[in-house]
Design an enzyme around this catalytic site. Structure first.
Site, PDB file in Angstrom:
ATOM      1  N   TYR A  23      -4.994  -4.253  -4.223  1.00  0.00           N
ATOM      2  CA  TYR A  23      -5.133  -4.080  -5.632  1.00  0.00           C
ATOM      3  C   TYR A  23      -4.086  -3.815  -6.502  1.00  0.00           C
ATOM      4  O   TYR A  23      -4.348  -4.369  -7.800  1.00  0.00           O
ATOM      5  CB  TYR A  23      -6.111  -2.705  -5.374  1.00  0.00           C
ATOM      6  CG  TYR A  23      -6.629  -2.450  -6.649  1.00  0.00           C
ATOM      7  CD1 TYR A  23      -7.696  -2.971  -7.460  1.00  0.00           C
ATOM      8  CD2 TYR A  23      -6.063  -1.257  -7.690  1.00  0.00           C
ATOM      9  CE1 TYR A  23      -8.101  -2.446  -8.785  1.00  0.00           C
ATOM     10  CE2 TYR A  23      -6.306  -0.633  -8.636  1.00  0.00           C
ATOM     11  CZ  TYR A  23      -7.402  -1.303  -9.179  1.00  0.00           C
ATOM     12  OH  TYR A  23      -7.922  -0.897 -10.602  1.00  0.00           O
TER      13      TYR A  23
ATOM     14  N   SER B 204     -10.181  -7.992  -9.776  1.00  0.00           N
ATOM     15  CA  SER B 204      -9.461  -7.796  -8.562  1.00  0.00           C
ATOM     16  C   SER B 204     -10.001  -8.208  -7.184  1.00  0.00           C
ATOM     17  O   SER B 204      -9.129  -8.591  -6.406  1.00  0.00           O
ATOM     18  CB  SER B 204      -9.240  -6.263  -8.276  1.00  0.00           C
ATOM     19  OG  SER B 204     -10.489  -5.598  -8.391  1.00  0.00           O
TER      20      SER B 204
ATOM     21  N   GLY C  28      -0.528   1.466 -15.091  1.00  0.00           N
ATOM     22  CA  GLY C  28      -0.494   2.778 -15.684  1.00  0.00           C
ATOM     23  C   GLY C  28      -1.014   2.504 -17.091  1.00  0.00           C
ATOM     24  O   GLY C  28      -0.513   1.740 -17.917  1.00  0.00           O
TER      25      GLY C  28
ATOM     26  N   ASN D 203       8.317   5.570 -10.748  1.00  0.00           N
ATOM     27  CA  ASN D 203       7.206   5.008 -10.068  1.00  0.00           C
ATOM     28  C   ASN D 203       7.135   5.742  -8.643  1.00  0.00           C
ATOM     29  O   ASN D 203       7.935   5.561  -7.781  1.00  0.00           O
ATOM     30  CB  ASN D 203       7.012   3.578 -10.154  1.00  0.00           C
ATOM     31  CG  ASN D 203       6.072   2.842  -9.262  1.00  0.00           C
ATOM     32  OD1 ASN D 203       6.254   1.903  -8.569  1.00  0.00           O
ATOM     33  ND2 ASN D 203       4.885   3.540  -9.172  1.00  0.00           N
ATOM     34  N   GLY D 204       6.066   6.221  -8.535  1.00  0.00           N
ATOM     35  CA  GLY D 204       5.744   6.772  -7.011  1.00  0.00           C
ATOM     36  C   GLY D 204       5.253   8.261  -7.138  1.00  0.00           C
ATOM     37  O   GLY D 204       4.650   8.901  -8.131  1.00  0.00           O
TER      38      GLY D 204
ATOM     39  N   CYS E 144       2.388   3.812 -11.593  1.00  0.00           N
ATOM     40  CA  CYS E 144       3.278   3.853 -12.827  1.00  0.00           C
ATOM     41  C   CYS E 144       3.909   2.345 -12.615  1.00  0.00           C
ATOM     42  O   CYS E 144       4.115   1.815 -11.545  1.00  0.00           O
ATOM     43  CB  CYS E 144       4.186   4.619 -13.077  1.00  0.00           C
ATOM     44  SG  CYS E 144       3.452   6.355 -13.364  1.00  0.00           S
TER      45      CYS E 144
ATOM     46  N   CYS F 206      -4.028   5.664   3.905  1.00  0.00           N
ATOM     47  CA  CYS F 206      -5.363   5.867   3.238  1.00  0.00           C
ATOM     48  C   CYS F 206      -6.418   5.274   4.135  1.00  0.00           C
ATOM     49  O   CYS F 206      -7.679   5.659   3.736  1.00  0.00           O
ATOM     50  CB  CYS F 206      -5.211   5.112   1.831  1.00  0.00           C
ATOM     51  SG  CYS F 206      -5.058   3.258   1.809  1.00  0.00           S
TER      52      CYS F 206
ATOM     53  N   CYS G  77       3.653   0.047   0.972  1.00  0.00           N
ATOM     54  CA  CYS G  77       2.184   0.456   0.713  1.00  0.00           C
ATOM     55  C   CYS G  77       1.256  -0.940   0.684  1.00  0.00           C
ATOM     56  O   CYS G  77       1.577  -1.989  -0.162  1.00  0.00           O
ATOM     57  CB  CYS G  77       1.983   0.821  -0.749  1.00  0.00           C
ATOM     58  SG  CYS G  77       0.328   1.283  -1.203  1.00  0.00           S
TER      59      CYS G  77
END
Length: 537
Positions: free
Chosen positions: A298, A339, A80, A155-156, A53, A492, A292
């Protein structure tokens, strides 16, 4: 070993596989399951990693804060696209306007003009907890027992949402008239309840240490704008200065759009309060940064700066390092727009191979509420990308993309490029293989949906139909960010989660509790909880 079972694990290195069957510095992982996929059918709806978001807040007496927030959200639209909303406070009341759709679809001149005040909180949403319904659009709103209002954008993603729902002493998603099923709504109601006796600022300092997961909160009452960032600082949140006020935003690019000057990042574990007395800073937790790494790959705009490092420069550097780790003889380097563009530029520079535009992106393909028919779905990736046949024909191509999640887009893209006349298609990925789901605000789905979770590199290569496939190593990715590895979240890629993941977690956890699904009926989703995510064979 098929999909859904725990693969053999090892620390990611640079991974590279080609058509000859050779695997260079590859990982010893299990083979992919034997399912077949129609690439054109699935690529239409496979948008790769889903953003979380975007949040934006402004305190600026005398300014048109709703319009400033609109432009701030417009700059954050990439984070978002499901819903957008703005809350405005004028000192006596809070008005919230939100709806499903893009920022430009939700707001018009008449609506923005009607939103008057000196404080605004804005949000653009992609659902990571709770479904994409109107009730779950943000900012969320609650009223304290003394009648003051509270609007919040988040956001999160929290990982102890079920625990918080129980602490709120209500079935999740059924607080009074609310039908919301989001962690954001739970926090808003807990905060409003706690603020009754001590005020919002003190209530936040007491509540936020109990929250586990990733969160950037921008919220307000009738008089004060607040911003808070989780102790790990998983996602970026920055403070900016206007001539007559202050701005907080998910990315520095949003500050640029509204003419605000960058001041600093909101620190992990920090609560900011902005009102007529100025700006105050307090800590609710000590800082333990775990930013992150996928923000660099990205999520963030290329014109954003994170921790002093420009995202565009990072991605170009990733491409250069990728060319060293996964070289190939080719005639042309092309990106998967947009991207993959900076990494493709870096790859071409380092490899000494010409860079060119081989694919044209339809800039007007965004979120739609019209469900495509089977015929339209079969157009697949051609709805978004179309090849320049004169450029591609007869060439050996290097195609650079940011990541592979399910693989449907890459599979369809490779087939399309071959049909356009490419002699060879070599795929290069500007991130390591995505093998583990994200629980902190990025919707990667379950491990079973991740093509690299149970496969060797060469199996992925065969699945997408490329002549060769190469990923950047995690070490090189981290080096390109210029951040210490111990200050980044790489879960990830590695399965090493810096914030413990409970078994009862997932995008629809609150809907499950609201339906009364408990006990054995609400068993952990296979491949989607701590038991699997943290397992070591």
């Amino acid at each position: 070993m098929g999909i859904g079972q725990s693969p053999t694990r090892s620390t990611p290195s640079s991974t590279y596989s080609d058509d000859s069957g050779a695997t260079r510095r590859s990982l010893a992982l299990s083979v992919i399951g034997g399912s077949t996929v129609d690439p054109e059918l699935d690529a239409a709806t496979d948008q790769g990693p889903k953003e979380e978001c975007g949040v934006f807040g402004v305190w600026a007496p005398g300014e048109e804060v709703a319009k400033l927030t609109y432009y701030g959200l417009y700059a954050l639209q990439h984070r978002g696209q499901e819903a957008a909303g703005i809350a405005v406070a004028d000192g006596s009341e809070i008005v919230v306007f939100k709806d499903l759709g893009l920022v430009s679809q939700v707001f018009d001149e008449q609506t923005l003009t009607a939103l008057k005040g000196h404080i605004a909180v804005g949000h653009c949403r992609y659902s990571t907890t709770g479904s994409g319904s109107w009730e779950n659009a943000q900012p969320t709103f609650a009223t304290t027992s003394v009648g003051s209002g509270l609007a919040l954008g988040h956001n999160g993603n929290l990982v102890n949402t079920a625990e918080l729902a129980l602490a709120a002493n209500k079935p999740a998603g059924r607080a009074g008239p609310s039908k919301s099923t989001t962690d954001s709504d739970i926090v808003t109601r807990l905060l409003a309840e706690a603020a009754t006796d001590v005020g919002i600022e003190t209530a936040a300092l007491r509540l936020f240490p109990s929250l586990k997961g990733a969160f950037n909160f921008v919220f307000c009452d009738e008089h004060t704008l607040y911003a808070a960032r989780d102790p790990h600082g998983v996602h970026p949140l920055v403070l900016g200065r206007l001539d007559r006020g202050w701005v907080v935003a998910s990315e520095t690019a949003a500050l640029d759009i509204v003419g605000a000057s960058y001041v600093r990042e909101v620190e992990p574990g920090e609560l900011l309060a902005i009102d007529e007395d100025g700006i105050r800073s307090e800590r609710f937790a000590s800082s333990n940064p775990k930013g992150c790494v996928f923000e660099y790959v990205y999520l963030a705009r290329p014109d954003t700066t994170i921790s002093g490092r420009g995202v565009h420069a990072t991605r170009v550097d990733i491409g250069r390092r990728l060319a060293v780790e996964a070289p190939i003889e080719a005639d042309l380097v092309i990106p998967t727009p947009e991207s993959g563009t900076p990494a493709a530029i870096g790859y071409a520079q380092q490899a000494g191979i010409p860079y060119g535009q081989g694919l044209v992106k339809n800039a007007y393909v965004g979120r739609t509420f019209i469900q495509p028919s089977q015929t339209i779905r079969q157009l697949g990736i051609r709805l978004k990308l179309n090849p320049l046949r004169d450029v591609i024909r007869g060439k050996r191509l290097v195609v650079v993309d940011d990541s592979i999640v399910r693989g449907n887009t890459q599979r369809a893209l490779v087939r399309m490029l071959r049909e356009a006349g490419a002699v060879e298609v070599h795929v290069r990925i500007a991130s390591p293989p995505v093998r583990w789901p994200c629980f902190y605000g990025l919707d990667f789905g379950t491990r079973a949906e991740l093509i690299a979770s149970a496969s060797e590199v060469d199996d992925v290569r065969r699945s997408i139909g490329a002549d060769s496939l190469g990923y950047i190593s995690l070490d090189s990715l981290v080096a390109a960010t210029e951040q210490p590895r111990n200050r980044l979240c790489t879960a990830c890629f590695t399965g090493e989660y810096p914030i413990a993941i409970p078994d009862q977690v997932g995008k629809h956890v609150l809907e499950g509790i609201a339906r009364g699904v408990t006990g054995d009926a609400f068993a952990p989703i296979p491949n989607y909880g701590q038991a699997c995510a943290l397992s070591r064979p």
